[in-house]
Design a protein around this motif. Sequence first.
Motif, PDB file in Angstrom:
ATOM      1  N   TYR A 125      41.350  -5.793   6.904  1.00 21.31           N
ATOM      2  CA  TYR A 125      39.989  -5.297   7.112  1.00 21.31           C
ATOM      3  C   TYR A 125      39.403  -4.733   5.821  1.00 21.31           C
ATOM      4  O   TYR A 125      38.221  -4.932   5.514  1.00 21.31           O
ATOM      5  CB  TYR A 125      39.992  -4.225   8.205  1.00 21.31           C
ATOM      6  CG  TYR A 125      38.618  -3.854   8.693  1.00 21.31           C
ATOM      7  CD1 TYR A 125      37.955  -4.655   9.625  1.00 21.31           C
ATOM      8  CD2 TYR A 125      37.974  -2.701   8.238  1.00 21.31           C
ATOM      9  CE1 TYR A 125      36.694  -4.327  10.083  1.00 21.31           C
ATOM     10  CE2 TYR A 125      36.709  -2.373   8.693  1.00 21.31           C
ATOM     11  CZ  TYR A 125      36.077  -3.173   9.614  1.00 21.31           C
ATOM     12  OH  TYR A 125      34.813  -2.847  10.058  1.00 21.31           O
ATOM     13  N   LYS A 139      37.697  -7.159   3.389  1.00 23.28           N
ATOM     14  CA  LYS A 139      36.430  -7.805   3.731  1.00 23.28           C
ATOM     15  C   LYS A 139      35.340  -7.423   2.733  1.00 23.28           C
ATOM     16  O   LYS A 139      35.287  -6.270   2.277  1.00 23.28           O
ATOM     17  CB  LYS A 139      35.997  -7.389   5.148  1.00 23.28           C
ATOM     18  CG  LYS A 139      36.872  -7.931   6.265  1.00 23.28           C
ATOM     19  CD  LYS A 139      36.425  -7.410   7.622  1.00 23.28           C
ATOM     20  CE  LYS A 139      34.996  -7.827   7.945  1.00 23.28           C
ATOM     21  NZ  LYS A 139      34.579  -7.372   9.296  1.00 23.28           N
ATOM     22  N   PRO A 140      34.475  -8.335   2.372  1.00 20.12           N
ATOM     23  CA  PRO A 140      33.405  -8.019   1.420  1.00 20.12           C
ATOM     24  C   PRO A 140      32.359  -7.100   2.041  1.00 20.12           C
ATOM     25  O   PRO A 140      32.277  -6.982   3.280  1.00 20.12           O
ATOM     26  CB  PRO A 140      32.810  -9.394   1.096  1.00 20.12           C
ATOM     27  CG  PRO A 140      33.102 -10.220   2.307  1.00 20.12           C
ATOM     28  CD  PRO A 140      34.434  -9.748   2.808  1.00 20.12           C
ATOM     29  N   PRO A 141      31.566  -6.425   1.230  1.00 21.96           N
ATOM     30  CA  PRO A 141      30.496  -5.571   1.761  1.00 21.96           C
ATOM     31  C   PRO A 141      29.537  -6.367   2.634  1.00 21.96           C
ATOM     32  O   PRO A 141      29.350  -7.570   2.454  1.00 21.96           O
ATOM     33  CB  PRO A 141      29.799  -5.062   0.487  1.00 21.96           C
ATOM     34  CG  PRO A 141      30.821  -5.188  -0.587  1.00 21.96           C
ATOM     35  CD  PRO A 141      31.630  -6.399  -0.242  1.00 21.96           C
ATOM     36  N   ASP A 142      28.945  -5.674   3.610  1.00 18.25           N
ATOM     37  CA  ASP A 142      27.927  -6.292   4.454  1.00 18.25           C
ATOM     38  C   ASP A 142      26.768  -5.310   4.607  1.00 18.25           C
ATOM     39  O   ASP A 142      26.759  -4.245   3.987  1.00 18.25           O
ATOM     40  CB  ASP A 142      28.504  -6.711   5.809  1.00 18.25           C
ATOM     41  CG  ASP A 142      29.215  -5.565   6.534  1.00 18.25           C
ATOM     42  OD1 ASP A 142      28.724  -4.414   6.432  1.00 18.25           O
ATOM     43  OD2 ASP A 142      30.235  -5.807   7.196  1.00 18.25           O
ATOM     44  N   GLU A 143      25.806  -5.648   5.454  1.00 19.29           N
ATOM     45  CA  GLU A 143      24.610  -4.809   5.587  1.00 19.29           C
ATOM     46  C   GLU A 143      24.936  -3.425   6.146  1.00 19.29           C
ATOM     47  O   GLU A 143      24.267  -2.445   5.823  1.00 19.29           O
ATOM     48  CB  GLU A 143      23.587  -5.502   6.502  1.00 19.29           C
ATOM     49  CG  GLU A 143      22.956  -6.740   5.868  1.00 19.29           C
ATOM     50  CD  GLU A 143      21.871  -7.338   6.737  1.00 19.29           C
ATOM     51  OE1 GLU A 143      21.594  -6.768   7.811  1.00 19.29           O
ATOM     52  OE2 GLU A 143      21.288  -8.370   6.353  1.00 19.29           O
ATOM     53  N   GLU A 144      25.941  -3.334   6.989  1.00 16.60           N
ATOM     54  CA  GLU A 144      26.300  -2.051   7.591  1.00 16.60           C
ATOM     55  C   GLU A 144      27.268  -1.254   6.721  1.00 16.60           C
ATOM     56  O   GLU A 144      27.388  -0.039   6.881  1.00 16.60           O
ATOM     57  CB  GLU A 144      26.915  -2.273   8.971  1.00 16.60           C
ATOM     58  CG  GLU A 144      25.938  -2.831  10.005  1.00 16.60           C
ATOM     59  CD  GLU A 144      26.565  -2.946  11.378  1.00 16.60           C
ATOM     60  OE1 GLU A 144      27.780  -2.663  11.502  1.00 16.60           O
ATOM     61  OE2 GLU A 144      25.848  -3.311  12.321  1.00 16.60           O
ATOM     62  N   HIS A 145      27.988  -1.940   5.828  1.00 14.89           N
ATOM     63  CA  HIS A 145      28.967  -1.273   4.961  1.00 14.89           C
ATOM     64  C   HIS A 145      28.756  -1.773   3.534  1.00 14.89           C
ATOM     65  O   HIS A 145      29.528  -2.595   3.028  1.00 14.89           O
ATOM     66  CB  HIS A 145      30.388  -1.568   5.433  1.00 14.89           C
ATOM     67  CG  HIS A 145      30.624  -1.280   6.883  1.00 14.89           C
ATOM     68  ND1 HIS A 145      30.439  -2.211   7.867  1.00 14.89           N
ATOM     69  CD2 HIS A 145      31.006  -0.126   7.517  1.00 14.89           C
ATOM     70  CE1 HIS A 145      30.707  -1.675   9.042  1.00 14.89           C
ATOM     71  NE2 HIS A 145      31.047  -0.419   8.857  1.00 14.89           N
ATOM     72  N   VAL A 146      27.720  -1.263   2.902  1.00 14.48           N
ATOM     73  CA  VAL A 146      27.322  -1.792   1.591  1.00 14.48           C
ATOM     74  C   VAL A 146      28.323  -1.434   0.496  1.00 14.48           C
ATOM     75  O   VAL A 146      28.328  -2.063  -0.567  1.00 14.48           O
ATOM     76  CB  VAL A 146      25.909  -1.290   1.206  1.00 14.48           C
ATOM     77  CG1 VAL A 146      24.869  -1.868   2.146  1.00 14.48           C
ATOM     78  CG2 VAL A 146      25.852   0.241   1.216  1.00 14.48           C
ATOM     79  N   GLY A 194      31.541  -1.617   1.045  1.00 14.89           N
ATOM     80  CA  GLY A 194      32.782  -2.296   1.399  1.00 14.89           C
ATOM     81  C   GLY A 194      33.517  -1.604   2.531  1.00 14.89           C
ATOM     82  O   GLY A 194      33.007  -0.672   3.165  1.00 14.89           O
ATOM     83  N   HIS A 195      34.749  -2.065   2.799  1.00 18.49           N
ATOM     84  CA  HIS A 195      35.542  -1.571   3.925  1.00 18.49           C
ATOM     85  C   HIS A 195      36.874  -0.970   3.477  1.00 18.49           C
ATOM     86  O   HIS A 195      37.802  -0.833   4.273  1.00 18.49           O
ATOM     87  CB  HIS A 195      35.819  -2.721   4.903  1.00 18.49           C
ATOM     88  CG  HIS A 195      34.591  -3.411   5.406  1.00 18.49           C
ATOM     89  ND1 HIS A 195      33.934  -4.368   4.672  1.00 18.49           N
ATOM     90  CD2 HIS A 195      33.896  -3.271   6.562  1.00 18.49           C
ATOM     91  CE1 HIS A 195      32.887  -4.802   5.357  1.00 18.49           C
ATOM     92  NE2 HIS A 195      32.833  -4.155   6.495  1.00 18.49           N
TER      93      HIS A 195
END
Length: 297
Positions: free
Chosen positions: A59, A62-69, A71-72
């Motif tokens: 987990y 995973k690359p950054p996304d809109e909800e987790h800019v 990263g994870h």
Amino acid sequence: MQNKSARYYGFLSIGAAIATIALKLGAYLLTNSVGFLSDSLESGVNLVAAIGAVWALTYAAKPPDEEHVFGHSKAEYFSSGFEGALILVAAVSIAIAAIPRLLNPQPLEQLGIGLVLSLVASAINGGTALILLRAGKRLHSITLRADAHHLLTDVWTSVGVILGLFLVSVTGWLILDPLIALLVAANIVWTGVKLIQESGSALLDASIPLEERQMIDEILSSYDRHQVQFHAIRTRMAGTRRFVSFHILVPGVWSVQQGHDLCEEVESAICNALPHMNVLTHLEPLEDPKSWTDQEL
């Protein structure tokens, strides 16, 4: 193994846990020793923790996304905290198994074979722990380091159990068996509490390690001259990622290009020295009083 990912080492830990559970459980079934039972229970915790570590590492990658800019990567801290909690559960289970034996000691059987099986399991755990520790430092993974320290604790636990049961075979004092198990429980409680504390501190955006902060200070000091100064240096960790932000104060007469070039140069110097570092700079005019009022948190 230099190019292996953190997940590879997580699967290695799972394999080692399965092997040691089989060996230690076999030692318990052969000897009827609650000391070996406590040791096998701790290896059971290792297996669950290793599975949780693989999930966390997957987990966190995973690359950054809109909800987790950003990263994870903080998912690793949940894994190490979960492992600490599991260790405490194992300690309680060991105590529950040991106390009745303390009140009513039971005879032990085939100690020689049981001790050999436990020694083999300890060798597997020790070798795996050293591999994980090196990988954790190289990959800046708190999950791998937590797993490595847990396995090393398991090794020392096994050594204590083996020495204690050897004394049982020599002296015939059966009460030593449950006493050893209770000492094992107390020891792993300490490990569990430390893991939980480390994970909690990291989730609260703990600063980067002192040696890394010193490297940053040395880099900045090489630029720290009369016309260039630095302040408001703040750092934090998020799994394998490190973050540092600071203000660069330069003469107000500098052009935007001059200031930008300096920021790029300083950021590159830090990233070259610490590849996992994310650097954020803020340029300010040296002569403006407002530039000096924003240093505090």
